[in-house]
Design a protein around this motif. Structure first.
Motif, short mmCIF file in Angstrom:
data_model
loop_
_atom_site.label_atom_id
_atom_site.label_comp_id
_atom_site.label_asym_id
_atom_site.label_seq_id
_atom_site.Cartn_x
_atom_site.Cartn_y
_atom_site.Cartn_z
N THR A 77 -4.31 -8.52 -7.61
CA THR A 77 -3.48 -8.01 -6.52
C THR A 77 -3.67 -8.89 -5.29
O THR A 77 -4.80 -9.15 -4.87
CB THR A 77 -3.86 -6.55 -6.21
OG1 THR A 77 -3.71 -5.77 -7.39
CG2 THR A 77 -2.98 -5.98 -5.11
N ASN A 113 0.96 -6.44 -7.31
CA ASN A 113 -0.26 -6.03 -8.01
C ASN A 113 -0.64 -7.08 -9.05
O ASN A 113 -0.02 -8.14 -9.14
CB ASN A 113 -0.12 -4.63 -8.61
CG ASN A 113 0.92 -4.55 -9.71
OD1 ASN A 113 1.42 -5.56 -10.21
ND2 ASN A 113 1.26 -3.33 -10.10
N LYS A 114 -1.66 -6.79 -9.85
CA LYS A 114 -2.22 -7.83 -10.72
C LYS A 114 -1.33 -8.20 -11.90
O LYS A 114 -1.64 -9.16 -12.62
CB LYS A 114 -3.60 -7.41 -11.22
CG LYS A 114 -3.61 -6.23 -12.17
CD LYS A 114 -5.04 -5.91 -12.58
CE LYS A 114 -5.10 -4.78 -13.59
NZ LYS A 114 -6.49 -4.48 -13.99
N TYR A 119 5.20 -4.03 -4.60
CA TYR A 119 4.97 -2.65 -4.15
C TYR A 119 6.31 -1.98 -3.89
O TYR A 119 7.17 -2.51 -3.20
CB TYR A 119 4.12 -2.64 -2.88
CG TYR A 119 3.78 -1.25 -2.40
CD1 TYR A 119 2.68 -0.57 -2.91
CD2 TYR A 119 4.56 -0.61 -1.44
CE1 TYR A 119 2.37 0.71 -2.48
CE2 TYR A 119 4.25 0.67 -1.01
CZ TYR A 119 3.16 1.32 -1.53
OH TYR A 119 2.86 2.59 -1.10
N THR A 139 -6.05 -5.51 -0.28
CA THR A 139 -6.14 -5.44 -1.73
C THR A 139 -7.57 -5.16 -2.18
O THR A 139 -7.90 -5.32 -3.35
CB THR A 139 -5.68 -6.76 -2.36
OG1 THR A 139 -6.61 -7.81 -2.01
CG2 THR A 139 -4.29 -7.13 -1.89
N TRP A 214 2.51 1.37 -10.11
CA TRP A 214 2.07 0.20 -9.34
C TRP A 214 0.56 0.27 -9.10
O TRP A 214 -0.16 -0.71 -9.31
CB TRP A 214 2.81 0.12 -8.01
CG TRP A 214 2.54 -1.17 -7.28
CD1 TRP A 214 3.26 -2.32 -7.39
CD2 TRP A 214 1.47 -1.45 -6.37
NE1 TRP A 214 2.70 -3.30 -6.59
CE2 TRP A 214 1.61 -2.79 -5.97
CE3 TRP A 214 0.43 -0.68 -5.85
CZ2 TRP A 214 0.72 -3.40 -5.07
CZ3 TRP A 214 -0.47 -1.29 -4.97
CH2 TRP A 214 -0.31 -2.63 -4.57
N TRP A 215 0.08 1.44 -8.67
CA TRP A 215 -1.34 1.58 -8.38
C TRP A 215 -2.20 1.49 -9.63
O TRP A 215 -3.39 1.14 -9.55
CB TRP A 215 -1.60 2.91 -7.66
CG TRP A 215 -1.28 2.85 -6.20
CD1 TRP A 215 -0.15 3.32 -5.59
CD2 TRP A 215 -2.09 2.30 -5.17
NE1 TRP A 215 -0.21 3.08 -4.23
CE2 TRP A 215 -1.40 2.45 -3.95
CE3 TRP A 215 -3.34 1.68 -5.16
CZ2 TRP A 215 -1.91 2.02 -2.74
CZ3 TRP A 215 -3.86 1.25 -3.95
CH2 TRP A 215 -3.15 1.41 -2.74
N TYR A 217 -2.19 -0.75 -11.65
CA TYR A 217 -2.54 -2.16 -11.81
C TYR A 217 -2.96 -2.78 -10.47
O TYR A 217 -2.83 -3.99 -10.28
CB TYR A 217 -1.36 -2.93 -12.40
CG TYR A 217 -1.00 -2.47 -13.78
CD1 TYR A 217 -1.67 -2.91 -14.90
CD2 TYR A 217 0.03 -1.52 -13.96
CE1 TYR A 217 -1.35 -2.46 -16.18
CE2 TYR A 217 0.37 -1.06 -15.22
CZ TYR A 217 -0.33 -1.54 -16.32
OH TYR A 217 0.00 -1.08 -17.57
N TYR A 218 -3.46 -1.93 -9.59
CA TYR A 218 -3.95 -2.43 -8.30
C TYR A 218 -5.18 -3.31 -8.50
O TYR A 218 -5.33 -4.36 -7.88
CB TYR A 218 -4.25 -1.25 -7.38
CG TYR A 218 -4.89 -1.60 -6.06
CD1 TYR A 218 -4.13 -2.10 -5.01
CD2 TYR A 218 -6.26 -1.41 -5.85
CE1 TYR A 218 -4.71 -2.40 -3.79
CE2 TYR A 218 -6.84 -1.71 -4.64
CZ TYR A 218 -6.07 -2.21 -3.61
OH TYR A 218 -6.66 -2.51 -2.40
N GLN A 219 -6.08 -2.87 -9.37
CA GLN A 219 -7.28 -3.65 -9.67
C GLN A 219 -7.55 -3.64 -11.16
O GLN A 219 -7.10 -2.75 -11.86
CB GLN A 219 -8.50 -3.10 -8.93
CG GLN A 219 -8.46 -3.37 -7.43
CD GLN A 219 -9.72 -2.85 -6.74
OE1 GLN A 219 -10.45 -2.03 -7.28
NE2 GLN A 219 -9.95 -3.31 -5.54
#
Length: 219
Positions: A77, A113-114, A119, A139, A214-215, A217-219
């Motif tokens: 991200t 994201n990653k 977003y 991020t 989306w979230w 794949y935030y980290q």
């Protein structure tokens, strides 16, 4: 006059890429066009960015519609920022320079994201069109423990959800809270969000899914 498009293209299902294209020419075609399109990344919206990818191009006797692209890796991200500088040269029959033109372009910050998904921000995204789910400015949110998330989720389901519905109805207009309307945590609980009303927004289920995905794949 030569016209260009210089862009960082985000597809949502394949790797993003840098692309430069000669889109139009007024008058005769230039003998040479060239330049550079660079992409910078950073962990925070406001802060330093590092150039990570560069597309250099130099085309002899180009044609309208000629383009070049470079795929980039979006494996974490990041905020992205790109800029371009372009030139065109026209030649006389004897090879001397008949004309020279330059231009440039730059963009504001872009958050992916990653897996390279943008977003999903829109103004007035809530069910009555008043509230926004702004993207995070960083991020670097860390995951919190599952025990903390479970406790916050339990409090939300048992008390906060009903209180928030009453609050929203009074402040932004009555909502028929039927199936298909869901309350989204703008900063998710598992990334340090809380149950404050400022962190909540009612969304239709399809929009809620886009934010949640989306979230994921935030980290």
């Amino acid at each position: 006059m030569a016209y260009y498009s210089a862009d960082f293209v985000i597809t949502g299902n394949t790797s993003p890429y840098l692309e430069i294209a000669l889109t139009a020419v007024e008058g005769s075609l230039p003998a040479t066009v060239g330049g550079q399109l660079s992409l910078s990344r950073g962990p925070n919206k406001y802060g330093s960015y590092t150039v990570t990818d560069v597309l250099n191009y130099n085309w002899l006797y180009p044609f309208v519609g000629k383009s070049e692209r470079k795929y980039v890796s979006a494996n974490n991200t990041s905020f992205y920022w790109y800029q371009s500088s372009n030139f065109a040269i026209w030649r006389n029959p004897d090879g001397s320079t008949a004309g020279y033109a330059t231009d440039g372009n730059q963009t504001t910050e872009i958050l992916l994201n990653k897996i390279g998904v943008l977003y999903p921000f829109w103004y007035g995204i809530d069910v009555n069109g008043y509230l926004n789910a702004f993207p995070p400015d960083t991020t670097t949110y860390s995951r919190v423990s599952s025990d903390v998330v479970e406790a916050l989720r339990k409090t939300f389901n048992n008390t906060v959800k009903g209180q928030y519905k009453d609050y929203y109805d009074k402040r932004y207009g009555y909502v028929n809270w039927q199936a298909g309307i869901e309350i989204h945590h703008i900063r998710p609980l598992n990334f340090g969000g809380d149950n404050s009303f400022d962190n909540l927004i009612p969304l239709y289920a399809d929009k809620h899914y886009q934010f949640s995905n989306w979230w994921a794949y935030y980290q």
